[in-house]
Scaffold this active site. Structure first.
Site, mmCIF file in Angstrom:
data_model
loop_
_atom_site.group_PDB
_atom_site.id
_atom_site.type_symbol
_atom_site.label_atom_id
_atom_site.label_comp_id
_atom_site.label_asym_id
_atom_site.label_seq_id
_atom_site.Cartn_x
_atom_site.Cartn_y
_atom_site.Cartn_z
ATOM 1 N N CYS A 196 9.272 -0.226 1.725
ATOM 2 C CA CYS A 196 7.979 0.183 1.157
ATOM 3 C C CYS A 196 7.179 1.112 2.066
ATOM 4 C CB CYS A 196 7.143 -1.051 0.835
ATOM 5 S SG CYS A 196 7.997 -2.228 -0.224
ATOM 6 N N HIS B 103 -2.262 -1.693 2.385
ATOM 7 C CA HIS B 103 -0.969 -1.773 1.705
ATOM 8 C C HIS B 103 -1.159 -2.582 0.429
ATOM 9 C CE1 HIS B 103 3.314 -1.522 1.287
ATOM 10 N NE2 HIS B 103 3.471 -2.837 1.331
ATOM 11 N N HIS C 249 3.223 -1.089 -7.653
ATOM 12 C CA HIS C 249 3.777 -0.786 -6.334
ATOM 13 C C HIS C 249 4.902 0.232 -6.479
ATOM 14 C CE1 HIS C 249 4.910 -0.956 -2.295
ATOM 15 N NE2 HIS C 249 5.402 -2.181 -2.204
#
Length: 549
Positions: free
Chosen positions: A180, A312, A350
C-alpha cells in the site's frame, strides 16, 4: 572504497533551508483518474460534496464472500494506439494499467506546460508504484499467445520502460512494490534521484485496477475488508476497507526550471518495521514514530508547523489507532490548536499501491482552494485513542480552512513498509489577478487529436477568467507540432465580457498548410491603424525610440 564513499555521499540528506534558490523539487504537473472521477476537477467536486464513490463492482460471481461494491474507474478499455505508437496487436494484450498510464503521463507533462518533445534525450526518470496485475493471469496462463505479446504487455517493468521509450528519455525507470505504500516509495526514489543528479525530471505514478474477483476474495479472507463495504476511517465501527482503483501521475522537476508550481516537496523518507512478534501484517507505532522523528530532524521543519496530516487511514481495526498514536507521539507537542487529520479513503476506498498518489492529489486540491475537504462515514470517533478523546488530534468532518503552509502525507504498507512526504504550498499571488497589463485580446492557437478535444479546451478557456500565465502555458505546449494531432483551432480571448468570442476549428488530416501573410500596401494612411497598433507595447516602444531620434 572511493566508489562506496561516492555512493554514500549521493544519499546524503537535503535540508530544505540549506538548498540554493531554485534547487528545490516541485510538483509542476498532475493528472489522474479516480472512482467516479475522470480527472482532478471531478475529484474535487466529489470530495467537497461528501460523495461516497464506491459503486457496484460489475463482477458476475456466485461466490457470496466477494464484496459486491468497490471503487471503479471509467473507460479502461479505451486507448489511442496510433498516438502512443503502440503496435495494434499488442494493444489488445496490454495491461489496462499500462494503457491508462500512457494517457495520464501525457496529461501530467502537458499540465506542467511542457511539450513532450522537449523531454527527448533528457534524463527523465519514470517511477511507478504498483503491486498486482490481474491481467498477467489472463495472458500468461489462460490465453497463452503464440506471438508472445503477453510478456511485454503485462510485465510491470515494461509499463515504465514503455513510457521512457515513447518519450525518448534516458533516466532511471523502475516499478516499486511495497504494497500500500508503493507510490510514496516511488515518490521518495524520484525525489532523491533529482537531488542526486540522476534525473533532470521525474514522472511518478501509482496504479491499481481490481479486475479479477479472486484477488479480492483473498483480501476478504485475510479479514481486512469492510463488511458493509464502506471505509469508516477513524470511526468506532471501522472494520476494514473497500478495494478501489486509481491511476495517478505527477511530474517533478527543480523549481528553477518549472513553469508552474502546485507544491514543493520538502522531504521524503521511508523505513521498514523489521521483526514484530505480532506478525508481518501488524503495524508498528514505534517504527512509524521513529520515521517521523528522523524525517523532521533531517528536513529542519518543526512539527508544530504542521497543521494538517493526510493520514493513511484505511479504516481497519488495527491500523487507525496505531497510526494516530504514532502521530500523537511526535506531532502534538508544543501546539496551540488540535492537529487536523483526514483520509481520502473515506470517499474513494483504498486504492492500495496508488493510495499515496491519491493523497497527494487531495493535498494539492486543498492547497489550491485553501480548504480541507471533510471525511465521510465518520459518526463516532474511535474510543480508546487518547489523542482523540483528549482533543490533541481532530478528524476533519466539515469543510475547514487550510491554515498554514504544509501538508504531511503518510502511507504504510501492511508488510511494514512506511513512507512519509512533506509538501509546502505555493503561496503565489498573481499580479493583477492574472489580467494583462494592457487591454488587448489574446490569440490562443491549439492542436488536438480530434475536433472534440479542441472544443473541450476552447470551452475551458472561455469559462475561465482571462489569465496571461495560463495562456502562456498553452502557447508553450502548442508551440511545436504534436505528432498525430490532426485538428487545429484558435480562439481570441479578451478581458471585456462585451467582446465577441471568436473561434475556429479545422481538421487538416495531417496535411501541413502554408501560412501566408499578405500586405496590400493600402490602408497604412488610415490614421486609426497606427492608433490601434500603439496598443501593442512592442510597437509603442519602437515608435517612442523613433521619436527620440
Amino acid at each position: 572504497m572511493n566508489e562506496f564513499k561516492e555512493q554514500e555521499e549521493s544519499y546524503k540528506f537535503f535540508k530544505y533551508a540549506d538548498l540554493e534558490p531554485g534547487e528545490d523539487v516541485v510538483i509542476s504537473g498532475i493528472a489522474g483518474r479516480f472512482p467516479k472521477s475522470n480527472n482532478l476537477y471531478e475529484l474535487k467536486d466529489n470530495i467537497f460534496n461528501r460523495k461516497d464513490c464506491i459503486t457496484d463492482n460489475g463482477i458476475n460471481t456466485e461466490d457470496s464472500e466477494i464484496p459486491r461494491r468497490m471503487g471503479k474507474i471509467n473507460n479502461i478499455e479505451k486507448f489511442d494506439a496510433l498516438f502512443f505508437d503502440v503496435d495494434f496487436k499488442e494493444t489488445h494484450t496490454m495491461d489496462p494499467m499500462g494503457r491508462i498510464l500512457f494517457k495520464h503521463t501525457y496529461e501530467a507533462i502537458v499540465d506542467a506546460g511542457i511539450h513532450p518533445k522537449d523531454l527527448r534525450r533528457t534524463r527523465t526518470g519514470v517511477f511507478l508504484g504498483s503491486c498486482f496485475s490481474d491481467t498477467e493471469k489472463t495472458w500468461f496462463y489462460d490465453k497463452l499467445q503464440i506471438n508472445g505479446f503477453g510478456i511485454i504487455s503485462c510485465s510491470k517493468a515494461y509499463m515504465t520502460n514503455r513510457i521512457s521509450n515513447w518519450l525518448h528519455v534516458t533516466g532511471p525507470t523502475c516499478n516499486i512494490d511495497t504494497m500500500c505504500s508503493s507510490s510514496l516509495f516511488a515518490m521518495e526514489h524520484a525525489y532523491r534521484a533529482i537531488h542526486n543528479g540522476q534525473c533532470d525530471y521525474a514522472i511518478v505514478a501509482g496504479s491499481n485496477l481490481c479486475l479479477h474477483p479472486f484477488l479480492t476474495l483473498q483480501f476478504k479472507r485475510l479479514g481486512i475488508l469492510s463488511e458493509d463495504v464502506r471505509c469508516k476511517c477513524f470511526d468506532e465501527d471501522a472494520d476494514g476497507y473497500v478495494r478501489s482503483e486509481a491511476v495517478v501521475v505527477i511530474f517533478l522537476q527543480k523549481g528553477k526550471k518549472c513553469k508552474r508550481i502546485y507544491a514543493t516537496v520538502i522531504h521524503a523518507k521511508t523505513n521498514c518495521d523489521g521483526y514484530k512478534k505480532q506478525g508481518i501484517t501488524f503495524p508498528s507505532s514505534q517504527i512509524q514514530s521513529i520515521l517521523f522523528k528522523e524525517f523532521y530532524d533531517e528536513c529542519g521543519v518543526q512539527t508544530a508547523c504542521i497543521n494538517y496530516i493526510k493520514a493513511h487511514g484505511t479504516g481497519t481495526k488495527v491500523v487507525g489507532p496505531v497510526e494516530i498514536n504514532a502521530i500523537d507521539q511526535i506531532f502534538t507537542k508544543n501546539r496551540n490548536n488540535p492537529l487536523k487529520v483526514g483520509s481520502i479513503k473515506s470517499n474513494l476506498g483504498h486504492t492500495e499501491p496508488a493510495s499515496g498518489m491519491c493523497s497527494i492529489a487531495k493535498a494539492i486540491i486543498s492547497m489550491e482552494l485553501g480548504l480541507i475537504p471533510p471525511n465521510i462515514n465518520l459518526n463516532r470517533l474511535r474510543k480508546g485513542v487518547k489523542a482523540f478523546t483528549e482533543g490533541r488530534i481532530m478528524a476533519v468532518t466539515e469543510t475547514s480552512p487550510f491554515d498554514g503552509e504544509y501538508i504531511a502525507i503518510n502511507s504504510f504498507g501492511f508488510d511494514g513498509t512506511n513512507a512519509h512526504v512533506l509538501l509546502k504550498s505555493n503561496p503565489k499571488t498573481k499580479v493583477n489577478k492574472g489580467l494583462p497589463d494592457y487591454d488587448l485580446p489574446r490569440l490562443v492557437t491549439l492542436s488536438g487529436r480530434t475536433e472534440e478535444a479542441i472544443v473541450t479546451i476552447l470551452n475551458d478557456i472561455d469559462n475561465r477568467p482571462i489569465d496571461v500565465e495560463f495562456i502562456c502555458l498553452l502557447h508553450d505546449i502548442h508551440l511545436k507540432e504534436t505528432t498525430s494531432h490532426l485538428c487545429r483551432g484558435y480562439t481570441i480571448t479578451s478581458s471585456k465580457s462585451s467582446d465577441e468570442k471568436l473561434r475556429e476549428i479545422k481538421n487538416y488530416s495531417g496535411i501541413k498548410k502554408l501560412i501566408l501573410f499578405v500586405f496590400s500596401g493600402m490602408g497604412s494612411h488610415w490614421s486609426v491603424t497606427g492608433q490601434s497598433l500603439m496598443r501593442f507595447p512592442i510597437f509603442a516602444k519602437a515608435i517612442e525610440k523613433c521619436d527620440a531620434v
